[in-house]
Design a protein around this motif. Sequence first.
Motif, PDB file in Angstrom:
ATOM      1  N   PRO A   1       0.801  -1.235   0.000  1.00 32.74           N
ATOM      2  CA  PRO A   1       0.000   0.000   0.000  1.00 32.74           C
ATOM      3  C   PRO A   1       0.828   1.278   0.000  1.00 32.74           C
ATOM      4  CG  PRO A   1      -0.169  -1.160   2.103  1.00 32.74           C
ATOM      5  CD  PRO A   1       0.507  -2.085   1.160  1.00 32.74           C
ATOM      6  N   ASN A   2       2.141   1.180   0.309  1.00 35.81           N
ATOM      7  CA  ASN A   2       2.976   2.378   0.187  1.00 35.81           C
ATOM      8  C   ASN A   2       3.057   2.852  -1.252  1.00 35.81           C
ATOM      9  OD1 ASN A   2       4.687  -0.116  -0.113  1.00 35.81           O
ATOM     10  ND2 ASN A   2       6.215   1.409  -0.700  1.00 35.81           N
ATOM     11  N   VAL A   3       2.880   1.920  -2.219  1.00 37.27           N
ATOM     12  CA  VAL A   3       2.872   2.298  -3.631  1.00 37.27           C
ATOM     13  C   VAL A   3       1.732   3.262  -3.919  1.00 37.27           C
ATOM     14  CG1 VAL A   3       2.550   1.419  -5.995  1.00 37.27           C
ATOM     15  CG2 VAL A   3       4.001   0.176  -4.372  1.00 37.27           C
ATOM     16  N   THR A   4       0.634   3.135  -3.188  1.00 44.74           N
ATOM     17  CA  THR A   4      -0.531   3.980  -3.411  1.00 44.74           C
ATOM     18  C   THR A   4      -0.174   5.454  -3.236  1.00 44.74           C
ATOM     19  OG1 THR A   4      -1.949   2.188  -2.624  1.00 44.74           O
ATOM     20  CG2 THR A   4      -2.907   4.388  -2.703  1.00 44.74           C
ATOM     21  N   ALA A   5       0.497   5.775  -2.146  1.00 45.80           N
ATOM     22  CA  ALA A   5       0.884   7.172  -1.905  1.00 45.80           C
ATOM     23  C   ALA A   5       1.986   7.614  -2.856  1.00 45.80           C
ATOM     24  CB  ALA A   5       1.342   7.336  -0.459  1.00 45.80           C
ATOM     25  N   ASP A   6       2.983   6.744  -3.061  1.00 45.73           N
ATOM     26  CA  ASP A   6       4.085   7.099  -3.964  1.00 45.73           C
ATOM     27  C   ASP A   6       3.578   7.405  -5.365  1.00 45.73           C
ATOM     28  OD1 ASP A   6       5.784   6.626  -1.860  1.00 45.73           O
ATOM     29  OD2 ASP A   6       6.555   4.724  -2.629  1.00 45.73           O
ATOM     30  N   ALA A   7       2.743   6.510  -5.885  1.00 48.49           N
ATOM     31  CA  ALA A   7       2.255   6.655  -7.255  1.00 48.49           C
ATOM     32  C   ALA A   7       1.369   7.886  -7.395  1.00 48.49           C
ATOM     33  CB  ALA A   7       1.489   5.403  -7.670  1.00 48.49           C
ATOM     34  N   ALA A   8       0.495   8.098  -6.416  1.00 57.75           N
ATOM     35  CA  ALA A   8      -0.377   9.270  -6.471  1.00 57.75           C
ATOM     36  C   ALA A   8       0.439  10.554  -6.465  1.00 57.75           C
ATOM     37  CB  ALA A   8      -1.345   9.246  -5.293  1.00 57.75           C
TER      38      ALA A   8
END
Length: 413
Positions: free
Chosen positions: A124-131
Amino acid sequence: MSFLTQASAAKEASRSLATASRATKDAALHAMADALAGAETEVLAANARDVRAAEAAGTTAAMVDRLRLSPARVADMVQGLRDLAGLPDPVGDVVRGWTNPNGVRVRQVRVPFGVVGIIYEARPNVTADAAGICLKSGNAALLRGSSSATSSNTAVVTALRTGLERVGLTPDAVQLVLGGREVTTEMMAARGLVDVLIPRGGAGLIEAVVTGSQVPVIETGTGNCHLVVDAAADHQTALDVVVDAKVRRPSVCNSLETLLVHRDVAEEFLPKALALLAEHGVTVHGDPSVAALDPAVVPATEDDFTGEALSLDLSVAVVDDLDAALAHIRRYSSGHSETIVTDSTRAAERFTTEVDAAAVLVNTSSRFVDGGEFGFGAEIGISTQKLHARGPMGLAEMTSTKYVVVGEGQVRG
């Protein structure tokens, strides 16, 4: 809400993002960071539900580690958004420019893609990074996380959208795409609404998107990463790098999967390496030369050298020389990150010249192959393809270019 409705809203949001100033985007990133920090309790509670469900379903330890959040990991997500705000805005950068003999001026400038769809597993850290990366580079983001992280991703995206609203930007710039496999199929077919897709996850996911998508794809890759201990290697350096690359976080794509040791130093180096790896709980899968040194070594199979273990398992082989090491890497490499430890300038030059990978390292850990470590802020993923973007994908890699041609009435005639 249907996917087509979400995609249409993202397309509309992308038009306003494309012309947003750096000040506006940076304010949004700080607001998103503030909102995410303020929602830490909710995010961790949601993540705990996902982790419990994953463990109950028998999910592997490596995948659970990718899924799990902690206060430190949430803090890293928050800081990643703030770091992005401090980076230069790539939109409008002049890649190159010149004036033709006839006086016509030509410039190639960076522009956003528009709508970026990201399909990813766990993490779920990808969610913030990608956004954050998509926003800073002027793109709207459609985030399709795995079902195992639905609660976590929902909590993260809710916070990020709250931040966007606080600064007056449309929350449709960041959307979480939910639903079954049919939604993924819709994303892959949404040519004209989605400008580019980026799959991030295991080999099966990546292959499915690359082969099934009608939307252009930037291919990220799995990380079957090798480390070669050359005949001229400093052994303490090699031991330090091996432990860091294998043990620090074995579930990620830039971790070490295969150790290749030059035969001339194998008798001296390998006993030290095997003892140190055992201290750190690493199971070694070795070829016959390695297995003969320690009864704890598991005989290696072809499968051990072929793919990612993403665990505290390491494949180890003795190679006759640098030629043999290079041949092994050519056969098995996923094109992600390859390392040599050597004090020989000639060996290092051969390795960096002949190895075909997104990142080639000398005397340092493959764990540095990361957008944050490269100074990109966060990253969307690590591309192993050879078109447009290769290696860690930061802000510049999330843009395309267009040519701006300015004249004073010139015609070709």
